[in-house]
Scaffold this motif. Structure first.
Motif, PDB file in Angstrom:
ATOM      1  N   TYR A 260     -18.962  41.493 -75.783  1.00  0.00           N
ATOM      2  CA  TYR A 260     -18.764  40.131 -76.268  1.00  0.00           C
ATOM      3  C   TYR A 260     -17.447  39.502 -75.799  1.00  0.00           C
ATOM      4  O   TYR A 260     -17.013  38.490 -76.333  1.00  0.00           O
ATOM      5  CB  TYR A 260     -18.866  40.071 -77.808  1.00  0.00           C
ATOM      6  CG  TYR A 260     -20.135  40.714 -78.310  1.00  0.00           C
ATOM      7  CD1 TYR A 260     -21.386  40.154 -78.025  1.00  0.00           C
ATOM      8  CD2 TYR A 260     -20.090  41.903 -79.033  1.00  0.00           C
ATOM      9  CE1 TYR A 260     -22.555  40.764 -78.460  1.00  0.00           C
ATOM     10  CE2 TYR A 260     -21.244  42.521 -79.474  1.00  0.00           C
ATOM     11  CZ  TYR A 260     -22.476  41.948 -79.178  1.00  0.00           C
ATOM     12  OH  TYR A 260     -23.625  42.561 -79.611  1.00  0.00           O
ATOM     13  N   SER A 261     -16.845  40.093 -74.784  1.00  0.00           N
ATOM     14  CA  SER A 261     -15.671  39.483 -74.166  1.00  0.00           C
ATOM     15  C   SER A 261     -16.134  38.464 -73.131  1.00  0.00           C
ATOM     16  O   SER A 261     -17.332  38.367 -72.817  1.00  0.00           O
ATOM     17  CB  SER A 261     -14.794  40.543 -73.510  1.00  0.00           C
ATOM     18  OG  SER A 261     -15.496  41.173 -72.444  1.00  0.00           O
ATOM     19  N   VAL A 262     -15.187  37.713 -72.580  1.00  0.00           N
ATOM     20  CA  VAL A 262     -15.526  36.727 -71.546  1.00  0.00           C
ATOM     21  C   VAL A 262     -16.159  37.417 -70.340  1.00  0.00           C
ATOM     22  O   VAL A 262     -17.146  36.937 -69.764  1.00  0.00           O
ATOM     23  CB  VAL A 262     -14.263  35.948 -71.112  1.00  0.00           C
ATOM     24  CG1 VAL A 262     -14.586  35.026 -69.934  1.00  0.00           C
ATOM     25  CG2 VAL A 262     -13.699  35.150 -72.276  1.00  0.00           C
ATOM     26  N   GLU A 263     -15.597  38.584 -69.970  1.00  0.00           N
ATOM     27  CA  GLU A 263     -16.102  39.318 -68.807  1.00  0.00           C
ATOM     28  C   GLU A 263     -17.517  39.844 -69.040  1.00  0.00           C
ATOM     29  O   GLU A 263     -18.383  39.740 -68.168  1.00  0.00           O
ATOM     30  CB  GLU A 263     -15.160  40.476 -68.464  1.00  0.00           C
ATOM     31  CG  GLU A 263     -13.803  40.073 -67.934  1.00  0.00           C
ATOM     32  CD  GLU A 263     -12.868  39.591 -69.038  1.00  0.00           C
ATOM     33  OE1 GLU A 263     -11.912  38.854 -68.734  1.00  0.00           O
ATOM     34  OE2 GLU A 263     -13.101  39.962 -70.211  1.00  0.00           O
ATOM     35  N   SER A 264     -17.760  40.429 -70.223  1.00  0.00           N
ATOM     36  CA  SER A 264     -19.090  40.978 -70.501  1.00  0.00           C
ATOM     37  C   SER A 264     -20.130  39.865 -70.588  1.00  0.00           C
ATOM     38  O   SER A 264     -21.284  40.054 -70.212  1.00  0.00           O
ATOM     39  CB  SER A 264     -19.071  41.798 -71.798  1.00  0.00           C
ATOM     40  OG  SER A 264     -18.855  40.972 -72.920  1.00  0.00           O
TER      41      SER A 264
END
Length: 317
Positions: A260-264
């Motif tokens: 749920y991070s920007v990267e994921s």
């Protein structure tokens, strides 16, 4: 007149005899080149296997030597334990061996193999992607250069692999050997042995400090695997959200990024776009400076590999 006719006949017979002798010499020469070339190639290949300790893991039924290109081919090859190899090849052809060794330029054909005839790891992977028989072909080119100032070796490698009902994978990389005592042959040997034993991650432990990656590019084109893994591409917003959530969790499981991070989220959106459009999925690793295998392992352990290594994931038509 009779004397002239007799002379012409004699000349024709002499010419035919000359052609016959020349043809015989050519045939004998080709046979000799093939015979002695096969012996020489067999000795050199066996020496390499023994010196690298790969004799227990590489098995082949015979060697074919092409007298016109002066290159050998291994016939009916298996890698791994003889009773349950992780992969079987109908043929592996060396396009430049042994002139350019340790650089490699080979073409290979994966022998049609059922899941039950291969190792448990390979069988498990085959069942996971929905194939009962493994069949494919590919090529591998690796150019080795030596840095005269540091005495270190750099390897630029390209691998192309086509597997029936799975897809086409193209892989290119550039790696540096930091330890001057470590040869490219030894690195390949350790990698092959670790894969044959079902522990490919061992290479990160054995050579974590000795190998660094300058760049890495992987492209995948689907030929049935994705349709098996995701037979029903989500169409409703609810289904899309559920799949995106699973993909973000998978990013964390792989050590790429925190769920749920920007990267994921970017990784999940890209994979979903790939599933919906059947394009190529491209993964690139282009760090500002070369990073070692140990650093990659630590980044993955912190679930930060995607951002820390300047990795990018994209699709192309």
């Amino acid at each position: 007149m009779n004397r002239l006719i007799t002379k012409i006949k004699d000349n024709k017979v002499g010419l035919l005899m000359s052609f016959f002798v020349l043809f015989s010499l050519i045939i004998i020469g080709i046979y000799a080149i093939k015979h002695f070339g096969t012996q020489y190639a067999a000795e050199k290949i066996q020496q390499q296997l023994e010196s690298s300790g790969l004799t227990p893991f590489v098995h082949y039924q015979g060697i074919h030597f092409n007298p016109f290109t002066l290159t050998p081919s291994l016939e009916d090859v298996s890698f791994g334990l003889e009773s349950a190899p992780w992969l079987k090849f109908a043929r592996i052809s060396f396009n430049h061996y042994p002139i350019k060794y340790p650089s490699l330029d080979v073409d290979f054909w994966i022998k049609e193999s059922s899941a039950s005839s291969l190792s448990r790891d390979t069988s498990r992977w085959m069942r996971a992607v929905g194939i009962e028989t493994l069949l494919g072909k590919g090529s591998f080119v690796s150019e080795i250069e030596r840095n005269t100032s540091s005495e270190q070796f750099t390897a630029a490698s390209n691998l192309v692999l086509n597997i029936k009902d799975v897809g086409r994978v193209s892989f290119s990389s550039q790696i540096n050997l930091l330890d001057t005592n470590l040869s490219m042959t030894e690195l390949r040997t350790d990698l092959l042995a670790s894969v044959a034993l079902g522990q490919p991650e061992a290479i990160f432990i054995i050579h974590g400090d000795n190998v660094e990656i300058s760049n890495l590019d992987i492209r995948y084109q689907d030929a049935g695997m994705m349709k098996y893994l995701w037979p029903n591409t989500p169409t409703t917003q609810t289904d899309k959200s559920a799949l995106l959530s699973k993909l973000q969790i998978s990013s964390q499981d792989l050590g790429l990024a925190q769920a749920y991070s920007v990267e994921s989220k970017h990784i999940a959106d890209t994979v979903l776009a790939f599933l919906q459009s059947s394009t190529s999925l491209n993964l690139a690793l282009s760090p500002s400076s070369p990073i070692s295998l140990k650093e990659i392992s630590l980044m993955a352990g912190d679930n930060n590999l995607y951002q820390a290594s300047k990795m990018t994931l994209s699709t192309t038509p």
